[in-house]
Design an enzyme around this catalytic site. Sequence first.
Site, PDB file in Angstrom:
ATOM      1  N   ILE A 154       0.839  -1.206   0.000  1.00 15.71           N
ATOM      2  CA  ILE A 154       0.000   0.000   0.000  1.00 15.71           C
ATOM      3  C   ILE A 154       0.871   1.252   0.000  1.00 15.71           C
ATOM      4  CG2 ILE A 154      -1.954   1.130   1.079  1.00 15.71           C
ATOM      5  CD1 ILE A 154      -2.655  -1.441   2.432  1.00 15.71           C
ATOM      6  N   GLU A 212       4.706  -5.080  10.102  1.00 15.12           N
ATOM      7  CA  GLU A 212       4.530  -6.486   9.761  1.00 15.12           C
ATOM      8  C   GLU A 212       3.029  -6.639   9.577  1.00 15.12           C
ATOM      9  OE1 GLU A 212       6.516  -8.983   9.120  1.00 15.12           O
ATOM     10  OE2 GLU A 212       8.374  -7.894   9.479  1.00 15.12           O
ATOM     11  N   THR A 257      -5.747  -0.484  10.538  1.00 13.05           N
ATOM     12  CA  THR A 257      -6.593  -1.494   9.896  1.00 13.05           C
ATOM     13  C   THR A 257      -7.938  -1.622  10.604  1.00 13.05           C
ATOM     14  OG1 THR A 257      -6.765  -3.881   9.547  1.00 13.05           O
ATOM     15  CG2 THR A 257      -5.324  -3.183  11.312  1.00 13.05           C
ATOM     16  N   ASP A 258      -8.940  -2.111   9.869  1.00 12.19           N
ATOM     17  CA  ASP A 258     -10.244  -2.388  10.486  1.00 12.19           C
ATOM     18  C   ASP A 258     -10.169  -3.576  11.453  1.00 12.19           C
ATOM     19  OD1 ASP A 258      -9.932  -4.409   8.572  1.00 12.19           O
ATOM     20  OD2 ASP A 258     -11.827  -3.987   7.525  1.00 12.19           O
ATOM     21  N   GLU A 259      -9.081  -4.370  11.346  1.00 15.82           N
ATOM     22  CA  GLU A 259      -8.986  -5.580  12.189  1.00 15.82           C
ATOM     23  C   GLU A 259      -8.878  -5.254  13.671  1.00 15.82           C
ATOM     24  OE1 GLU A 259      -6.371  -8.664  11.047  1.00 15.82           O
ATOM     25  OE2 GLU A 259      -6.684  -8.326   8.919  1.00 15.82           O
ATOM     26  N   TYR A 270      -1.089 -10.057  14.958  1.00 11.76           N
ATOM     27  CA  TYR A 270      -0.995  -8.889  14.054  1.00 11.76           C
ATOM     28  C   TYR A 270      -1.939  -7.781  14.493  1.00 11.76           C
ATOM     29  CZ  TYR A 270      -2.319  -5.921  10.126  1.00 11.76           C
ATOM     30  OH  TYR A 270      -2.644  -4.829   9.359  1.00 11.76           O
ATOM     31  N   LYS A 289      -1.328  -3.889  15.962  1.00  8.76           N
ATOM     32  CA  LYS A 289      -1.828  -2.685  15.289  1.00  8.76           C
ATOM     33  C   LYS A 289      -2.707  -1.888  16.254  1.00  8.76           C
ATOM     34  CE  LYS A 289      -1.339  -1.406  11.644  1.00  8.76           C
ATOM     35  NZ  LYS A 289      -0.282  -0.557  11.023  1.00  8.76           N
ATOM     36  N   ASN A 341      -9.758  -4.281   3.696  1.00  7.85           N
ATOM     37  CA  ASN A 341      -8.818  -5.061   2.859  1.00  7.85           C
ATOM     38  C   ASN A 341      -8.555  -4.400   1.511  1.00  7.85           C
ATOM     39  OD1 ASN A 341      -9.822  -7.132   4.811  1.00  7.85           O
ATOM     40  ND2 ASN A 341      -8.479  -8.435   3.586  1.00  7.85           N
ATOM     41  N   LEU A 376      -8.630 -22.232  -0.584  1.00  4.50           N
ATOM     42  CA  LEU A 376      -9.609 -21.483   0.206  1.00  4.50           C
ATOM     43  C   LEU A 376      -9.583 -22.001   1.640  1.00  4.50           C
ATOM     44  CD1 LEU A 376     -11.751 -19.330  -0.428  1.00  4.50           C
ATOM     45  CD2 LEU A 376     -13.339 -21.186  -0.936  1.00  4.50           C
ATOM     46  N   ARG A 385      -7.512 -20.909   8.983  1.00  3.97           N
ATOM     47  CA  ARG A 385      -6.601 -20.089   9.803  1.00  3.97           C
ATOM     48  C   ARG A 385      -7.050 -20.156  11.260  1.00  3.97           C
ATOM     49  NH1 ARG A 385      -6.344 -13.938   7.975  1.00  3.97           N
ATOM     50  NH2 ARG A 385      -4.749 -14.732   6.553  1.00  3.97           N
TER      51      ARG A 385
HETATM   52  P1  NAD Z   1       3.329  -4.904   3.358  1.00  5.03           P
HETATM   53  O1  NAD Z   1       3.687  -6.039   4.245  1.00  5.03           O
HETATM   54  O2  NAD Z   1       3.082  -5.140   1.905  1.00  5.03           O
HETATM   55  O3  NAD Z   1       4.467  -3.778   3.455  1.00  5.03           O
HETATM   56  C1  NAD Z   1       5.066  -3.405   4.651  1.00  5.03           C
HETATM   57  C2  NAD Z   1       6.329  -2.610   4.321  1.00  5.03           C
HETATM   58  O4  NAD Z   1       6.912  -2.176   5.566  1.00  5.03           O
HETATM   59  C3  NAD Z   1       7.386  -3.424   3.585  1.00  5.03           C
HETATM   60  O5  NAD Z   1       7.925  -2.669   2.509  1.00  5.03           O
HETATM   61  C4  NAD Z   1       8.444  -3.691   4.650  1.00  5.03           C
HETATM   62  O6  NAD Z   1       9.753  -3.821   4.118  1.00  5.03           O
HETATM   63  C5  NAD Z   1       8.304  -2.453   5.518  1.00  5.03           C
HETATM   64  N1  NAD Z   1       8.765  -2.671   6.894  1.00  5.03           N
HETATM   65  C6  NAD Z   1       8.452  -3.706   7.722  1.00  5.03           C
HETATM   66  N2  NAD Z   1       9.073  -3.572   8.906  1.00  5.03           N
HETATM   67  C7  NAD Z   1       9.789  -2.415   8.832  1.00  5.03           C
HETATM   68  C8  NAD Z   1      10.635  -1.732   9.742  1.00  5.03           C
HETATM   69  N3  NAD Z   1      10.875  -2.211  10.973  1.00  5.03           N
HETATM   70  N4  NAD Z   1      11.187  -0.571   9.338  1.00  5.03           N
HETATM   71  C9  NAD Z   1      10.981  -0.076   8.091  1.00  5.03           C
HETATM   72  N5  NAD Z   1      10.199  -0.700   7.183  1.00  5.03           N
HETATM   73  C10 NAD Z   1       9.602  -1.852   7.555  1.00  5.03           C
HETATM   74  O7  NAD Z   1       2.074  -4.225   4.047  1.00  5.03           O
HETATM   75  P2  NAD Z   1       0.806  -3.508   3.407  1.00  5.03           P
HETATM   76  O8  NAD Z   1      -0.230  -4.513   3.115  1.00  5.03           O
HETATM   77  O9  NAD Z   1       1.255  -2.582   2.352  1.00  5.03           O
HETATM   78  O10 NAD Z   1       0.310  -2.660   4.665  1.00  5.03           O
HETATM   79  C11 NAD Z   1       0.823  -1.361   4.905  1.00  5.03           C
HETATM   80  C12 NAD Z   1       0.117  -0.759   6.100  1.00  5.03           C
HETATM   81  O11 NAD Z   1      -1.288  -0.698   5.859  1.00  5.03           O
HETATM   82  C13 NAD Z   1       0.286  -1.566   7.386  1.00  5.03           C
HETATM   83  O12 NAD Z   1       0.426  -0.658   8.449  1.00  5.03           O
HETATM   84  C14 NAD Z   1      -1.016  -2.344   7.504  1.00  5.03           C
HETATM   85  O13 NAD Z   1      -1.305  -2.626   8.838  1.00  5.03           O
HETATM   86  C15 NAD Z   1      -1.985  -1.345   6.903  1.00  5.03           C
HETATM   87  N6  NAD Z   1      -3.200  -1.918   6.306  1.00  5.03           N
HETATM   88  C16 NAD Z   1      -3.110  -2.897   5.348  1.00  5.03           C
HETATM   89  C17 NAD Z   1      -4.278  -3.356   4.733  1.00  5.03           C
HETATM   90  C18 NAD Z   1      -4.222  -4.412   3.635  1.00  5.03           C
HETATM   91  O14 NAD Z   1      -5.268  -4.824   3.137  1.00  5.03           O
HETATM   92  N7  NAD Z   1      -3.058  -4.875   3.204  1.00  5.03           N
HETATM   93  C19 NAD Z   1      -5.512  -2.825   5.092  1.00  5.03           C
HETATM   94  C20 NAD Z   1      -5.571  -1.834   6.083  1.00  5.03           C
HETATM   95  C21 NAD Z   1      -4.408  -1.379   6.668  1.00  5.03           C
HETATM   96  O1  DAU Z   2      -8.716  -5.901   6.920  1.00  3.80           O
HETATM   97  C1  DAU Z   2      -7.475  -5.317   6.672  1.00  3.80           C
HETATM   98  C2  DAU Z   2      -6.405  -6.379   6.720  1.00  3.80           C
HETATM   99  O2  DAU Z   2      -6.512  -7.110   5.501  1.00  3.80           O
HETATM  100  C3  DAU Z   2      -5.003  -5.807   6.864  1.00  3.80           C
HETATM  101  O3  DAU Z   2      -4.899  -5.207   8.130  1.00  3.80           O
HETATM  102  C4  DAU Z   2      -3.937  -6.892   6.718  1.00  3.80           C
HETATM  103  O4  DAU Z   2      -2.648  -6.300   6.729  1.00  3.80           O
HETATM  104  C5  DAU Z   2      -4.156  -7.599   5.410  1.00  3.80           C
HETATM  105  O5  DAU Z   2      -3.232  -8.673   5.283  1.00  3.80           O
HETATM  106  C6  DAU Z   2      -5.581  -8.134   5.328  1.00  3.80           C
HETATM  107  O6  DAU Z   2      -5.784  -9.166   6.323  1.00  3.80           O
HETATM  108  P1  DAU Z   2      -6.571 -10.527   5.994  1.00  3.80           P
HETATM  109  O7  DAU Z   2      -6.127 -11.532   6.959  1.00  3.80           O
HETATM  110  O8  DAU Z   2      -8.022 -10.260   5.830  1.00  3.80           O
HETATM  111  O9  DAU Z   2      -5.961 -10.793   4.503  1.00  3.80           O
HETATM  112  P2  DAU Z   2      -5.457 -12.104   3.751  1.00  3.80           P
HETATM  113  O10 DAU Z   2      -5.166 -11.666   2.348  1.00  3.80           O
HETATM  114  O11 DAU Z   2      -4.401 -12.810   4.481  1.00  3.80           O
HETATM  115  O12 DAU Z   2      -6.755 -13.034   3.738  1.00  3.80           O
HETATM  116  C7  DAU Z   2      -7.993 -12.575   3.228  1.00  3.80           C
HETATM  117  C8  DAU Z   2      -9.029 -13.674   3.477  1.00  3.80           C
HETATM  118  O13 DAU Z   2      -8.724 -14.805   2.656  1.00  3.80           O
HETATM  119  C9  DAU Z   2      -9.036 -14.188   4.898  1.00  3.80           C
HETATM  120  O14 DAU Z   2     -10.365 -14.520   5.258  1.00  3.80           O
HETATM  121  C10 DAU Z   2      -8.190 -15.471   4.826  1.00  3.80           C
HETATM  122  C11 DAU Z   2      -8.491 -15.980   3.436  1.00  3.80           C
HETATM  123  N1  DAU Z   2      -7.427 -16.733   2.743  1.00  3.80           N
HETATM  124  C12 DAU Z   2      -6.166 -16.212   2.735  1.00  3.80           C
HETATM  125  C13 DAU Z   2      -5.154 -16.850   2.047  1.00  3.80           C
HETATM  126  C14 DAU Z   2      -3.747 -16.303   2.029  1.00  3.80           C
HETATM  127  C15 DAU Z   2      -7.740 -17.899   2.051  1.00  3.80           C
HETATM  128  O15 DAU Z   2      -8.898 -18.365   2.054  1.00  3.80           O
HETATM  129  N2  DAU Z   2      -6.749 -18.538   1.360  1.00  3.80           N
HETATM  130  C16 DAU Z   2      -5.468 -18.068   1.318  1.00  3.80           C
HETATM  131  O16 DAU Z   2      -4.603 -18.679   0.651  1.00  3.80           O
END
Ligand code: NAD
Ligand code: DAU
Length: 333
Positions: free
Chosen positions: A14, A82, A122-124, A149, A153, A178, A205, A272
């Site tokens: 992101i 993370e 995050t919404d989590e 996780y 957060k 997400n 899944l 999970r």
């Molecule tokens: P990501 O895991 O893809 O990226 C995380 C980045 O942070 C990586 O580039 C990693 O190298 C860097 N990083 C990790 N530890 C570090 C440290 N100690 N110092 C400096 N850099 C470090 O994560 P993402 O999915 O892009 O999520 C980014 C942010 O958005 C997070 O805070 C996550 O909680 C939040 N978020 C993610 C989602 C989602 O759907 N992925 C949704 C809502 C909020």
């Molecule tokens: O809601 C925001 C969060 O969304 C962020 O805070 C997290 O950083 C981000 O990773 C994401 O968390 P989820 O746990 O929801 O995402 P993930 O992509 O791991 O999984 C999405 C859904 O799919 C979840 O219900 C688990 C399921 N899943 C995941 C994987 C990897 C599967 O069914 N099969 C899979 O192989």
Amino acid sequence: MSRRLLVTGGAGFIGSNFVHHVVENTDDRVIVLDKLTYAGNQKSLEGLPDDRVELVVGDIADDALVGELVPRVDAVVHYAAESHNDNSLNDPRPFLDTNIIGTYTLLEAVRRQDTRFHHISTDEVYGDLELDDPARFTESTPYNPSSPYSSTKAGSDLLVRAWVRSFGVRATISNCSNNYGPYQHVEKFIPRQITNVLRGIRPKLYGKGENVRDWIHADDHSSAVMTILDKGEIGETYLIGADGEKDNKTVVELILTLLGQEPDAYDHVTDRAGHDLRYAIDSTKLRTELGWMPQFQDFEAGLAATIDWYRENESWWAPTKDGVEAFYAAKGQ
Ligand code: NAD
Ligand code: DAU
């Protein structure tokens, strides 16, 4: 007027989408601070102009480094974390180091410099909802995180709130649902299934696939964060969501269909541990108070574009694919 932004985690999914958004839509300059963990990828910033984007490889928990960088910018946008629930079940420690101590280190630096801070969350943190619960998460929903996780957060959000109240730090928080889009690591649900099909592997899944996630395109997350940076009220929390609730089974079937496969050509695998059932965001506050609107209203079209991106960018994801699949296979997933 153009700003200088410090974007932590700007080489992640992101964060890199946000850096592209900033370059395309503003005159702001960006310093990315990223540790380049397994989740960070320098290639995600390729093609961006050197005079607009500088990458500093380092840890947000490194007080001396953070102390050098924060005085160079007008605002910090904090994405680094993370971020993967499955990894947090395997080894929680890095989640505490980065999400808690890293956020604390940044807060102390912005406190010393009186620098504007936006915290990405995050919404989590709100836990999960029943499938038939008519309520969605709002800014006043009590915190109730489930996983290592999401609990770290939640802890980081509470640190930000405390630094606002106790020390007058000029911070805002956003909690987003997400995300999907380009540059997402193949460990995550949507890119894992897309790249599985592209590799001739059946999608996996968890459990029955009835879990619901509220999908938003990463570029809409970026525009929401820019809106909060520009117009958000200090001390406030804003929920970001695009009314995109879908169960996992529906998403897998759609991916298979868009890739020309039979919709039932997937496997059910071990669920999970502690798996949250449903997330759902009510983003009324952000929309009515700050005037934000998502642009990607059609999930199927956004997913098709994301599939095209993974098809065209195999060199970006291929180096990590085998390792990720081996990790999941060892857990029966
Ligand atoms: P990501 O895991 O893809 O990226 C995380 C980045 O942070 C990586 O580039 C990693 O190298 C860097 N990083 C990790 N530890 C570090 C440290 N100690 N110092 C400096 N850099 C470090 O994560 P993402 O999915 O892009 O999520 C980014 C942010 O958005 C997070 O805070 C996550 O909680 C939040 N978020 C993610 C989602 C989602 O759907 N992925 C949704 C809502 C909020
Ligand atoms: O809601 C925001 C969060 O969304 C962020 O805070 C997290 O950083 C981000 O990773 C994401 O968390 P989820 O746990 O929801 O995402 P993930 O992509 O791991 O999984 C999405 C859904 O799919 C979840 O219900 C688990 C399921 N899943 C995941 C994987 C990897 C599967 O069914 N099969 C899979 O192989």
